[in-house]
Structure formats: C-alpha cells, structure tokens
Design an enzyme around this catalytic site. Structure first.
Site: not given
Length: 290
Positions: A209, A248
């Site tokens: 990511e 996150h």
C-alpha cells in the site's frame, strides 16, 4: 514445507483470558492449531479453553515448550509483552494489537534485535499455513493448501487474494500478514525472502500500500536475487490524497516514491507482474503459472 508456523509449532496466546484472546484462541484451536496454553498474569495455574494458563511467558516456555506466541494485549502493554516473549526464548512472535505507541515500538524493536526471534506485526492479521496452523485472526476456511505464498500489509486483501487463488483451483503454502504500522518486525522483503527460500512455494503474491519504502525494497531484492520465482504484485491506495493517513498508520504518502503509481513502476521495472485491481490477482497468478 511452510514458513514461520506449521503443525509442529507450539503456540501460546498472550492475553489468553481476555475477550479477544478467548475468541480468537478458540477459533485457532477449532482450526486444529497446536495451542499449548496461554499467558495472563495473576491467573497462572488455572485452565482456560481446556488449556493451561501461565503467569509469564517464561513459565509457558519451560512448562509447555512454547516456541511461538500470538499477542492479544492492549496497546499500552503490548510492547512490553513483545519484549517478554523475546526474553523468554519465543522464536516467532505474532502481534495482532493495533495502536501501539510508536515510541513503545522503537524500544521493543531495538530490544529484540539482539534476540534469536522473529516478530510479525504489530497491527497484522497473523500467519497461516493452511491445514496446519492458523496463528491470527484470518478466516481459516478461505485458505486452501497449495503452492502460492502470500505477503500482505492488508488483512482483508490477504483473505481476498487467498479466496481468488482457491477459485482458480490453486492454494497457499503460507500467508504472512506483516501489518501496516510505521514500525513492524518483519518487512515485505524479509517475508518475500522466506517464501522465496521455501521449496514448496512456486509463486508469491506481494500486496502493499502507499507509504514507506517496503515494497520498493522488496522488488529490488527480488530483481537482485535473480527473479528466482515469479511475483504478482498489487499496491492499494491509488487514489489516496497526499499527506493524509489512510487506514493504517503507515499508509501515508510522504514523498514521490511513496505513491501507489511510483511503487508499481518500480515493481514492474524489477520484473514483478503488477495488477491494477485486487480483482485481478487470482487470474494473474493462474496466467503466470501457465
């Protein structure tokens, strides 16, 4: 073969008698995972889920032969629990806890460097070797046994990839959820290397990511290693705005190389089969394997 966990792993649960620990430990036991006990300070000598409870990790190592630990410990105490496990001689420490203060993780990270152990996480879904050991919070039924290794920062995308692999008539050797925090124990590159060296793993799925350099480092290592096994890659966060944390804590674009576009470019340059949508992962694995 497998990496990190298998049917012979002797697993303990830190935070065993809490609600999270109880729920996930019972799921792990139901899956067939070799859970030999758990740790809850002050409850040593009692039984929980038909397994012994110990006051310390050291007790669990000495009395139950534990070599692997999974942590369901609140953020304020999780770094101490990681260090306790490392100190007691646990070889594989899997930390599920989300929201551990970065300052605490810096301390824990430095502490375990000198120990003979491997930390996976924190803020991760865990590790699973299908039909052998589920050490985490993933839905076990999704994972079928096979020759595809999975490394992922995202929990849900780990399950999605495993499901797509199964729908293509394939299966998984080991899936490693490395976690999405800024400071984690096992990097993308280290997890990919473990699977690259596993004789039964024929192909690796690498899911990353935005934020940080982990995927670029892994891609460059794969190329330097001679592209021994094919790697299928996906990077989440294509449309994420710069400077904003997405999901996150580590998923934040800080520089030009942190974007999904830049990471995908680097991965392609290193010979990785990059897909632009998570929906394409399974098909691409099947296509590359021929």
């Amino acid at each position: 073969m497998s990496v990190l966990v298998n049917k012979d792993s002797k697993i303990i649960v830190q935070g065993f008698t809490g609600s999270e620990g109880t729920f996930h430990a019972s799921q792990m036991i139901e899956y067939g995972t070799n859970v030999v006990g758990g740790v809850t300070p002050g409850k040593g000598g009692t039984m929980h889920l038909d397994r012994p409870v110990f006051n310390t990790v050291k007790d669990a190592v000495e009395k139950a032969g534990a070599d692997t630990s999974i942590l369901f410990v609140p953020p304020a105490f999780a770094a101490d629990a990681i260090m306790e496990a490392a100190d007691a001689g646990i070889k594989v420490i899997i930390c599920i806890t989300e929201g551990i203060p970065v300052a605490d993780m810096i301390k824990a990270f430095d502490y375990i460097k000198g120990k003979n152990c491997r930390l996976v996480g924190p803020n991760c879904p865990g590790v699973i070797t299908p039909n052998e050991a589920k050490v985490g919070i993933m839905p076990g039924f999704v994972f079928k046994k096979g020759t595809v290794g999975i490394v992922s920062k995202s929990g849900t995308l780990t399950y999605e990839a495993a499901d797509q692999v199964a729908k293509q008539g394939l299966g998984v050797t080991t899936a490693i959820g490395i976690g999405g925090d800024p400071i984690i124990g096992t990097t993308t590159k280290e997890a990919v290397e473990l699977l690259m060296n596993d004789p039964e793993t024929e192909i690796i799925i690498m899911i990353g990511e935005i934020g940080g350099q982990l995927e670029a480092d892994a891609a460059r290592w794969v190329k330097a290693d001679g592209n021994r096994k094919p790697v299928v890659g996906f990077i989440a966060g294509e449309t994420a705005p710069k400077g904003r944390t997405m999901g996150h804590a580590g998923a934040i674009v800080g520089g030009a190389d942190d974007t999904a576009e830049a990471k995908k470019r680097i991965m392609r340059e290193c010979g990785i089969h990059v897909v632009d949508s998570p929906a394409e992962i399974g098909k691409k694995v099947k296509e590359v394997l021929g």
